[in-house]
Design a protein around this motif. Structure first.
Motif, mmCIF file in Angstrom:
data_model
loop_
_atom_site.group_PDB
_atom_site.id
_atom_site.type_symbol
_atom_site.label_atom_id
_atom_site.label_comp_id
_atom_site.label_asym_id
_atom_site.label_seq_id
_atom_site.Cartn_x
_atom_site.Cartn_y
_atom_site.Cartn_z
ATOM 1 N N GLU A 268 0.886 -1.246 0.031
ATOM 2 C CA GLU A 268 0.028 0.019 0.007
ATOM 3 C C GLU A 268 0.984 1.340 -0.158
ATOM 4 O OE1 GLU A 268 -3.219 0.317 -0.133
ATOM 5 O OE2 GLU A 268 -3.362 -1.962 -0.268
ATOM 6 N N PRO A 269 0.511 2.171 -0.644
ATOM 7 C CA PRO A 269 1.252 3.655 -0.294
ATOM 8 C C PRO A 269 1.536 3.868 0.980
ATOM 9 C CG PRO A 269 -0.656 3.799 -1.683
ATOM 10 C CD PRO A 269 -1.046 2.432 -1.202
ATOM 11 N N GLY A 270 2.868 4.296 1.118
ATOM 12 C CA GLY A 270 3.342 4.451 2.431
ATOM 13 C C GLY A 270 3.985 3.229 3.133
ATOM 14 N N ALA A 271 3.680 2.066 3.022
ATOM 15 C CA ALA A 271 4.083 0.890 3.462
ATOM 16 C C ALA A 271 5.214 0.251 3.045
ATOM 17 C CB ALA A 271 2.938 -0.318 3.046
ATOM 18 N N LEU A 272 6.181 1.072 2.059
ATOM 19 C CA LEU A 272 7.359 0.463 1.784
ATOM 20 C C LEU A 272 8.612 0.810 2.799
ATOM 21 C CD1 LEU A 272 9.215 -0.592 -0.546
ATOM 22 C CD2 LEU A 272 9.535 1.591 -1.222
ATOM 23 N N ALA A 273 8.324 1.636 3.622
ATOM 24 C CA ALA A 273 9.353 1.814 4.770
ATOM 25 C C ALA A 273 9.075 0.611 5.694
ATOM 26 C CB ALA A 273 8.968 3.494 5.320
ATOM 27 N N ALA A 331 5.838 9.826 -2.865
ATOM 28 C CA ALA A 331 7.115 10.542 -2.507
ATOM 29 C C ALA A 331 7.723 9.846 -1.357
ATOM 30 C CB ALA A 331 6.471 12.018 -2.411
ATOM 31 N N ALA A 332 6.647 9.582 -0.361
ATOM 32 C CA ALA A 332 7.428 8.928 0.910
ATOM 33 C C ALA A 332 8.120 7.647 0.601
ATOM 34 C CB ALA A 332 6.338 8.700 1.872
ATOM 35 N N ASP A 333 7.586 6.748 -0.426
ATOM 36 C CA ASP A 333 8.117 5.538 -0.586
ATOM 37 C C ASP A 333 9.275 5.646 -1.464
ATOM 38 O OD1 ASP A 333 6.117 4.035 0.635
ATOM 39 O OD2 ASP A 333 4.929 3.712 -1.124
ATOM 40 N N ALA A 334 9.239 6.781 -2.434
ATOM 41 C CA ALA A 334 10.666 6.986 -3.133
ATOM 42 C C ALA A 334 11.630 7.364 -2.433
ATOM 43 C CB ALA A 334 10.440 8.159 -4.109
ATOM 44 N N LEU A 377 13.906 7.650 -9.512
ATOM 45 C CA LEU A 377 13.521 7.860 -7.960
ATOM 46 C C LEU A 377 13.590 9.319 -7.626
ATOM 47 C CD1 LEU A 377 14.683 4.771 -6.166
ATOM 48 C CD2 LEU A 377 12.233 5.141 -6.567
ATOM 49 N N GLU A 378 14.742 9.815 -8.105
ATOM 50 C CA GLU A 378 14.817 11.454 -7.482
ATOM 51 C C GLU A 378 13.885 12.010 -8.229
ATOM 52 O OE1 GLU A 378 18.821 12.632 -8.068
ATOM 53 O OE2 GLU A 378 19.489 11.576 -6.337
ATOM 54 N N ALA A 379 13.745 11.931 -9.763
ATOM 55 C CA ALA A 379 12.763 12.515 -10.341
ATOM 56 C C ALA A 379 11.750 12.505 -10.039
ATOM 57 C CB ALA A 379 12.882 12.178 -12.114
ATOM 58 N N MET A 380 11.091 11.178 -9.552
ATOM 59 C CA MET A 380 9.622 10.861 -9.187
ATOM 60 C C MET A 380 9.628 11.616 -7.844
ATOM 61 S SD MET A 380 8.599 6.877 -8.207
ATOM 62 C CE MET A 380 9.144 6.394 -9.801
ATOM 63 N N PHE A 381 10.561 11.425 -6.831
ATOM 64 C CA PHE A 381 10.154 12.262 -5.555
ATOM 65 C C PHE A 381 10.166 13.737 -5.713
ATOM 66 C CE2 PHE A 381 12.222 14.397 -1.904
ATOM 67 C CZ PHE A 381 11.545 14.061 -1.036
ATOM 68 N N VAL A 382 11.004 14.390 -6.642
ATOM 69 C CA VAL A 382 10.924 15.786 -6.791
ATOM 70 C C VAL A 382 9.704 16.051 -7.392
ATOM 71 C CG1 VAL A 382 12.137 17.718 -8.055
ATOM 72 C CG2 VAL A 382 13.479 16.089 -6.738
ATOM 73 N N ILE A 429 7.834 24.815 5.249
ATOM 74 C CA ILE A 429 7.762 24.075 4.222
ATOM 75 C C ILE A 429 8.989 23.594 3.387
ATOM 76 C CG2 ILE A 429 6.288 23.524 2.266
ATOM 77 C CD1 ILE A 429 4.067 24.718 3.663
ATOM 78 N N LEU A 430 9.783 24.591 2.975
ATOM 79 C CA LEU A 430 10.714 24.383 1.804
ATOM 80 C C LEU A 430 11.968 23.918 2.411
ATOM 81 C CD1 LEU A 430 10.121 27.751 -0.234
ATOM 82 C CD2 LEU A 430 9.417 25.331 -0.602
ATOM 83 N N GLU A 431 12.397 24.515 3.709
ATOM 84 C CA GLU A 431 13.684 24.351 4.265
ATOM 85 C C GLU A 431 13.697 22.705 4.820
ATOM 86 O OE1 GLU A 431 16.377 23.717 7.550
ATOM 87 O OE2 GLU A 431 14.178 23.879 7.903
ATOM 88 N N GLU A 432 12.566 22.356 5.354
ATOM 89 C CA GLU A 432 12.372 20.844 5.666
ATOM 90 C C GLU A 432 12.612 19.960 4.968
ATOM 91 O OE1 GLU A 432 8.822 20.119 7.738
ATOM 92 O OE2 GLU A 432 9.222 21.340 9.666
ATOM 93 N N ASN A 433 12.002 20.219 3.294
ATOM 94 C CA ASN A 433 12.249 19.208 2.362
ATOM 95 C C ASN A 433 13.855 19.399 1.926
ATOM 96 O OD1 ASN A 433 9.507 18.034 1.399
ATOM 97 N ND2 ASN A 433 9.042 20.132 1.876
#
Length: 739
Positions: A268-273, A331-334, A377-382, A429-433
């Protein structure tokens, strides 16, 4: 050789017409001889020796003939010997041919005799086979029972005993195979399936090696020993190789992969971690089991720890490749996958553990993710983070814009300045990312940093567009804001907060020029806010400046008092704006007031009727300049940046008693204010009311005389922002812009 033979051969040595080269050579020889003889006997005294020369040549000729005869005789003797040898060889060949014909006849007779003996040979072979079968008959009768017993042993997982029984049966099969000429007895037909059943039992035991090493190591040892013993066994039977050792190693690998990566990965989304965290615990435990329990059960050349490490790695790598080929990750899984593969997997908790010995040989492992996978993965996350950030920022902006029409004034902080959490929310928001991505890689941080700056620029443009709509709706009356100016001033504080804190978005090592577009966007936003505030100020002051200058203005300060009172009332909320924005805002407000003052002077509403009115006008300019200076000093604007001193320069122009000296005064005005034009000077001269055409032309010509002043870096435009009504043609220079 007799003389007859010699006479027969002699003609063949003489040159014939078919040898033109020999005839030519003979002619050359004769010519050379004649030349030699003529040279020798040229002098008379040489003729006396002619007899000696003749006898010498005769002897030489005889010697050559004797040598030629000897060579020819030797040649003829060799030919004779060769002819004799050929005759002897011919006789020998004839004898050999006759002997071969006799041998061929004998062989044909023997073949016929052999055909008559063929039935006898068949009888002998059958007799031998029956003899062997009679000797092995008791053992052959026991084969079915032995096969059944072996199957029972295999079912009971007594693999070593089953292999011994199988080898005894195969040995019996070998003993019967050669005497029977390769004939396969029906009683041995079950050996092939029996051997395959034992091989499958060995594979099954190897496939659960990890569990057997903990629960039943003896069975695992038995399976491995069977595979190793069979690998060293050779047989005379024409059977395909069983290759149980290879199958055992393959079963070890397949069983290990099946344990950890056998089922398709449908998360499920978010379950990869969570799945990666489970692997972080399970894989080191599996390697520890291999080193402590499985390795002692296998031969050293199996290299169990290396096999375990590489098998787990290849299975995980294939599983991740299938995961990336499936539905797009969130994004979280990537992010979790990138961080886990680049840092956790190779870290001290897993493959980089000091407890993992050199036999694991992890240095030879391929990367879990290829550069193309990391790029994907980086492109997907960004991409997904950019969508999320844009939504968050837009939501924050919508919430802020919704407050601009409230009945309450903007909130303030403990120091009394207008305050809103919007800048802190945006930067957080921006700094944390950006900060979180530094945990993965520099390339991802650079991507997210660029995305954050891009989204911040988009946010600033959206903020600016929202301000324009807010101002437009307020001015048109479509949505009157009760506190229009205070909220504009509050946004100026937001801009200042963003501008002073935007450097937190700059990671270490990033180029300083990366922030240039954002800083330019912040500066543009600041100018737009100031412009909107000044437009509001201008809307209040313009009606007051309609009555300036006038006769009433000459005699009373009331008009400017109204301007100052309105300005003070308008600027009272400026104290809630933080530095340096408040200084910029005050400076622009002061310049706006001065520009409106200058614009009113240039409209030609007042012409002085005499020296007294000019003195009054000059005095009024001086008083107004002082009043404006005190006004803005009271508001907190530094005197060095004020524009009101321009009124003192105009006062000097009006206060001049001798019109002939106007040229000097105009030149001085041009040096102080390079953007003053002929139209402005003409309007000021009209205000004096005592300047003739010639004096006007002389004064205007001083603007073009001498070096033109250059605009300094800190110069603030004044006159260039003041429009002037088009003057009469008689007041223009021939080369002027209005001529």
């Amino acid at each position: 050789m007799d003389s007859a033979t010699k006479d027969e051969m002699q003609p063949s040595l003489l040159p014939g017409p078919e040898w033109p080269e020999q005839e030519r050579a003979e002619q050359l020889a004769r010519g050379a001889a004649l030349k030699w003889a003529s040279g020798i006997f040229y002098r008379p005294e040489q003729l006396a020796r002619l007899g000696q020369y003749r006898s010498r040549e005769v002897q030489r000729t005889c010697s050559l003939e004797a040598r030629i005869k000897s060579v020819v005789q030797s040649y003829l003797e060799g030919v004779k010997t060769g002819v004799w040898q050929l005759a002897q060889a011919f006789e020998a060949v004839q004898g050999t041919r006759e002997a071969l014909d006799q041998a061929h006849g004998l062989l044909q007779g023997m073949a016929e005799a052999t055909e008559t003996l063929k039935p006898l040979r068949e009888q002998v072979a059958q007799h031998k086979q029956l003899q062997v079968l009679s000797q092995l008959l008791p053992r052959l009768r026991a084969v079915p029972a032995a096969v059944a017993h072996t199957r029972t042993l295999i079912g009971a997982q007594r693999l070593l005993e089953a292999y011994v029984c199988l080898r005894e049966l195969e040995q019996l099969q070998e003993e019967t195979w050669a005497p029977l000429g390769g004939l396969e007895l029906p009683v041995f037909e079950g050996l092939g399936p029996l051997a395959e059943a034992l091989g499958q039992a060995v594979e099954a035991a190897a496939g659960v090696a990890g569990r057997l090493a903990r629960e039943d190591p003896a069975l695992l040892v038995a399976a491995v020993r069977v595979a190793e013993v069979d690998a060293r066994h050779t047989t005379s039977l024409e059977l395909p190789p069983r290759d149980w050792r290879r199958r055992c190693l393959q079963a070890l690998q397949e069983g290990l992969e099946r344990t950890h990566f056998g089922t398709p990965l449908l998360l499920e989304p978010g379950a990869l971690a969570g799945w990666l965290e489970a692997l972080r615990v399970a894989l080191p435990a599996e390697l520890a089991t291999a080193e402590a329990l499985v390795a002692p059960c296998c031969p050293p050349h199996y290299k169990v720890v290396r096999l375990w490490a590489h098998t787990l790695h290849s299975g995980l790598r294939r599983c991740l490749q299938q995961l990336l080929e499936g539905p797009k990750l969130g994004a979280a899984d990537a992010f979790a996958l990138l961080h886990w593969t680049l840092h956790v997997y190779l870290g001290p908790e897993m493959m980089g553990s000091l407890e993992l010995g050199p036999e694991a040989d992890v240095s030879q492992l391929e990367p879990l993710l290829t550069p193309e996978n990391i790029e994907q993965l980086e492109a997907m996350f960004v991409t997904q983070i950019q969508v999320n950030v844009a939504q968050w920022l837009q939501k924050a902006l919508d919430g802020e814009v919704a407050e601009w029409n409230r009945e309450q004034e903007p909130g303030t902080d403990s120091s009394g300045f207008y305050h809103s959490p919007l800048p802190a929310i945006v930067l957080q928001i921006l700094e944390e990312n950006i900060r979180v991505t530094s945990l993965v890689s520099e390339s991802l941080q650079r991507r997210v940093h660029g995305m954050a700056l891009s989204e911040l620029g988009t946010f600033l443009r959206s903020f600016s567009d929202a301000l324009i709509r807010f101002s437009r709706d307020h001015i048109r009356g479509e949505a009157m804001a009760p506190h229009y100016v205070p909220y504009l001033l509050a946004t100026l504080n937001y801009q200042s907060a963003l501008s002073s804190s935007v450097s937190v978005l700059q990671p270490d090592g990033a180029a300083s020029g990366d922030l240039a577009p954002v800083e330019a966007g912040l500066d543009e936003l600041q100018r737009r806010i100031c412009r909107l505030v000044l437009e509001a100020l201008l809307a209040e002051l313009q009606p007051l400046f309609e009555a300036l200058p006038s006769r009433r203005w000459l005699s009373s300060p009331e008009l400017l008092d109204d301007v100052c009172e309105r300005t003070v009332r308008f600027c009272q909320d400026f104290r809630r704006v933080r530095n340096p924005a408040v200084q910029l805002l005050l400076a622009e407000a002061e310049r706006t007031v001065v520009l409106q003052y200058l614009r009113a002077l240039m409209q030609g509403r007042l012409v002085c009727r005499g020296a007294d009115e000019r003195i009054q006008a000059a005095q009024r300019l001086q008083n107004d300049a002082a009043q404006l200076r005190e006004l803005f000093l009271g508001l907190g604007l530094e005197e060095s940046v004020q524009c009101a001193p321009v009124l003192l320069s105009l006062r000097d122009l009006l206060n001049l008693r001798d019109p002939m000296l106007l040229g000097l005064e105009v030149a001085g005005l041009r040096q102080k204010f390079p953007d003053v034009s002929e139209d402005h000077v003409s309007a000021l001269l009209d205000l004096r009311g005592d300047v003739s055409r010639e004096q006007r032309l002389a004064a205007l010509s001083s603007l073009q005389a001498g070096p033109q002043p250059s605009l300094s870096a800190g110069h603030r435009a004044l006159f260039s922002l003041v429009p002037v009504p088009t003057p009469a043609l008689s007041s223009c220079l021939p080369s002027g812009p209005c001529a």
